[in-house]
Write a protein that holds these residues in place. Structure first.
Motif, short mmCIF file in Angstrom:
data_model
loop_
_atom_site.label_atom_id
_atom_site.label_comp_id
_atom_site.label_asym_id
_atom_site.label_seq_id
_atom_site.Cartn_x
_atom_site.Cartn_y
_atom_site.Cartn_z
N PRO A 146 24.01 20.41 -70.57
CA PRO A 146 24.14 19.03 -70.10
C PRO A 146 25.56 18.52 -70.25
CG PRO A 146 23.08 19.09 -72.25
CD PRO A 146 23.23 20.52 -71.81
N ARG A 147 25.89 17.50 -69.48
CA ARG A 147 27.19 16.83 -69.59
C ARG A 147 26.97 15.45 -70.21
NH1 ARG A 147 31.54 18.80 -67.19
NH2 ARG A 147 32.47 16.74 -66.86
N PHE A 148 27.84 15.11 -71.14
CA PHE A 148 27.71 13.86 -71.87
C PHE A 148 28.89 12.95 -71.62
CE2 PHE A 148 25.56 17.15 -74.41
CZ PHE A 148 24.29 16.61 -74.46
N SER A 149 28.64 11.64 -71.74
CA SER A 149 29.74 10.68 -71.65
C SER A 149 30.59 10.75 -72.92
CB SER A 149 29.19 9.26 -71.49
OG SER A 149 28.59 8.83 -72.71
N GLU A 150 31.77 10.16 -72.84
CA GLU A 150 32.67 10.16 -74.00
C GLU A 150 32.01 9.47 -75.19
OE1 GLU A 150 37.24 8.72 -75.09
OE2 GLU A 150 36.40 8.36 -73.10
N GLN A 151 31.32 8.35 -74.96
CA GLN A 151 30.69 7.63 -76.06
C GLN A 151 29.50 8.40 -76.64
OE1 GLN A 151 32.62 5.60 -77.49
NE2 GLN A 151 31.54 3.65 -77.35
N GLU A 152 28.77 9.09 -75.79
CA GLU A 152 27.67 9.92 -76.30
C GLU A 152 28.20 11.02 -77.20
OE1 GLU A 152 24.74 9.28 -72.42
OE2 GLU A 152 25.96 11.10 -72.61
N LEU A 153 29.31 11.63 -76.79
CA LEU A 153 29.90 12.69 -77.61
C LEU A 153 30.40 12.15 -78.95
CD1 LEU A 153 31.90 14.59 -74.84
CD2 LEU A 153 29.97 15.50 -76.13
N ARG A 154 31.08 11.02 -78.92
CA ARG A 154 31.58 10.44 -80.17
C ARG A 154 30.42 10.10 -81.11
NH1 ARG A 154 36.00 6.02 -77.96
NH2 ARG A 154 37.53 7.51 -77.15
N THR A 155 29.38 9.52 -80.54
CA THR A 155 28.22 9.14 -81.36
C THR A 155 27.57 10.35 -81.99
OG1 THR A 155 27.81 7.20 -79.95
CG2 THR A 155 25.99 7.97 -81.32
N MET A 156 27.37 11.40 -81.20
CA MET A 156 26.76 12.61 -81.75
C MET A 156 27.61 13.21 -82.86
SD MET A 156 24.84 14.87 -78.82
CE MET A 156 26.09 14.75 -77.54
N ARG A 157 28.93 13.30 -82.63
CA ARG A 157 29.79 13.91 -83.65
C ARG A 157 29.72 13.15 -84.97
NH1 ARG A 157 33.71 13.99 -79.24
NH2 ARG A 157 33.57 16.01 -78.22
N LEU A 158 29.77 11.84 -84.90
CA LEU A 158 29.76 11.05 -86.12
C LEU A 158 28.41 11.11 -86.82
CD1 LEU A 158 31.77 7.95 -84.86
CD2 LEU A 158 32.55 9.66 -86.50
N TRP A 159 27.33 10.98 -86.05
CA TRP A 159 25.99 10.97 -86.65
C TRP A 159 25.63 12.34 -87.20
CZ3 TRP A 159 20.82 12.50 -84.87
CH2 TRP A 159 19.80 11.92 -85.63
N LEU A 160 25.92 13.38 -86.41
CA LEU A 160 25.62 14.73 -86.88
C LEU A 160 26.57 15.17 -87.97
CD1 LEU A 160 24.85 16.39 -83.43
CD2 LEU A 160 23.20 15.67 -85.18
N GLY A 161 27.70 14.46 -88.09
CA GLY A 161 28.63 14.75 -89.17
C GLY A 161 28.24 14.13 -90.49
N GLY A 162 27.17 13.32 -90.49
CA GLY A 162 26.65 12.81 -91.75
C GLY A 162 26.56 11.30 -91.88
N LEU A 163 27.12 10.55 -90.91
CA LEU A 163 27.03 9.09 -90.99
C LEU A 163 25.63 8.62 -90.62
CD1 LEU A 163 30.36 7.82 -89.37
CD2 LEU A 163 29.82 8.09 -91.80
N THR A 164 25.25 7.48 -91.17
CA THR A 164 24.01 6.83 -90.73
C THR A 164 24.26 6.17 -89.38
OG1 THR A 164 24.60 4.74 -91.78
CG2 THR A 164 23.39 6.35 -93.12
N ARG A 165 23.19 5.73 -88.73
CA ARG A 165 23.39 5.01 -87.46
C ARG A 165 24.21 3.75 -87.69
NH1 ARG A 165 17.87 6.62 -85.70
NH2 ARG A 165 17.05 4.65 -86.50
N ALA A 166 23.99 3.08 -88.81
CA ALA A 166 24.78 1.88 -89.11
C ALA A 166 26.24 2.24 -89.31
CB ALA A 166 24.23 1.19 -90.36
N GLY A 167 26.49 3.37 -89.96
CA GLY A 167 27.87 3.81 -90.17
C GLY A 167 28.56 4.17 -88.87
N VAL A 168 27.83 4.82 -87.98
CA VAL A 168 28.38 5.14 -86.66
C VAL A 168 28.71 3.86 -85.90
CG1 VAL A 168 27.93 6.24 -84.44
CG2 VAL A 168 27.16 7.35 -86.56
#
Length: 215
Positions: A146-168
């Motif tokens: 799949p292809r993702f938008s820039e914001q989708e990619l940033r969100t995934m990186r931060l959340w999967l990197g360990g931040l909570t949704r609130a932290g993202v």
């Protein structure tokens, strides 16, 4: 006249830097200005490079592929054009997933034809598709990526990197509801590609497989 788009060029080959300077100088409308050149990424967070509208980055620096560094800079909001000798579809795709908004091949003469327009497009926050990228997308069609938008990619990186949704949300300056939407869209895109990712672990696995996050 509008202010020129400023760029920092990161490449350890003098011939490449000379080529970029020539293409910038040959633009009759002087739409781009080089404010920083360097052989590595160490100085891009300070001085003129920190304020540059776009980073033009070689994918291989000091002998190492720098997908992780590109992902870090993209997650921090930097707009990146990769200018690389690599044209393999899997490399192009990994650079896109790391956050590059344009990928230009050194080997095909794309730089002279596309660099200025790519920089101008990326400066506006949009992606620019070169022939190298188009070829990579065709090659990847059978792989169902799949292809993702820039914001989708940033969100995934931060959340999967360990931040909570609130932290993202705090990091990106958006609402927690929007974070949830971006993650939901990412899961939907993977599902449409036949790659279900209902849990955080599943999404991490698929994102790592696509080079969105590092090992």
């Amino acid at each position: 006249m509008d202010e020129p788009v400023t760029i920092a060029v990161i490449d350890d080959q003098d011939v490449v830097l000379s080529g970029v300077r020539t293409w910038v100088a040959e633009d009759p409308d002087r739409r781009v200005e080089i404010v920083h050149t360097a052989a590595d990424l160490d100085g891009v967070r300070e001085g003129p490079a920190a304020r540059a509208d776009v980073l033009v980055v070689d994918l291989r620096i000091a002998g190492e592929l720098v997908f992780d560094r590109i992902a870090e800079l993209a997650a921090a909001g930097r707009r990146i054009v990769v200018f690389s000798q690599h044209a393999e579809p899997e490399i192009v795709h990994r650079a896109e997933q790391a956050g590059a908004l344009a990928y230009i091949s050194k080997e095909t003469g794309e730089g002279r034809r596309h660099l200025i327009e790519a920089v101008l497009t990326v400066a506006g926050g949009e992606t620019y598709t070169t022939p190298s990228q188009a070829g990579a997308m065709l090659a990847a069609t059978g792989e169902r990526r799949p292809r993702f938008s820039e914001q989708e990619l940033r969100t995934m990186r931060l959340w999967l990197g360990g931040l909570t949704r609130a932290g993202v949300a705090r990091q990106l300056g958006i609402s927690e509801h929007t974070v949830k939407q971006y993650l939901g869209r990412a899961r939907e895109k993977y599902a449409r590609a036949g790659r279900e990712a209902p849990t955080r672990v599943d999404l991490y696995r698929e994102a790592r497989r696509d080079g969105i996050i590092g090992d």
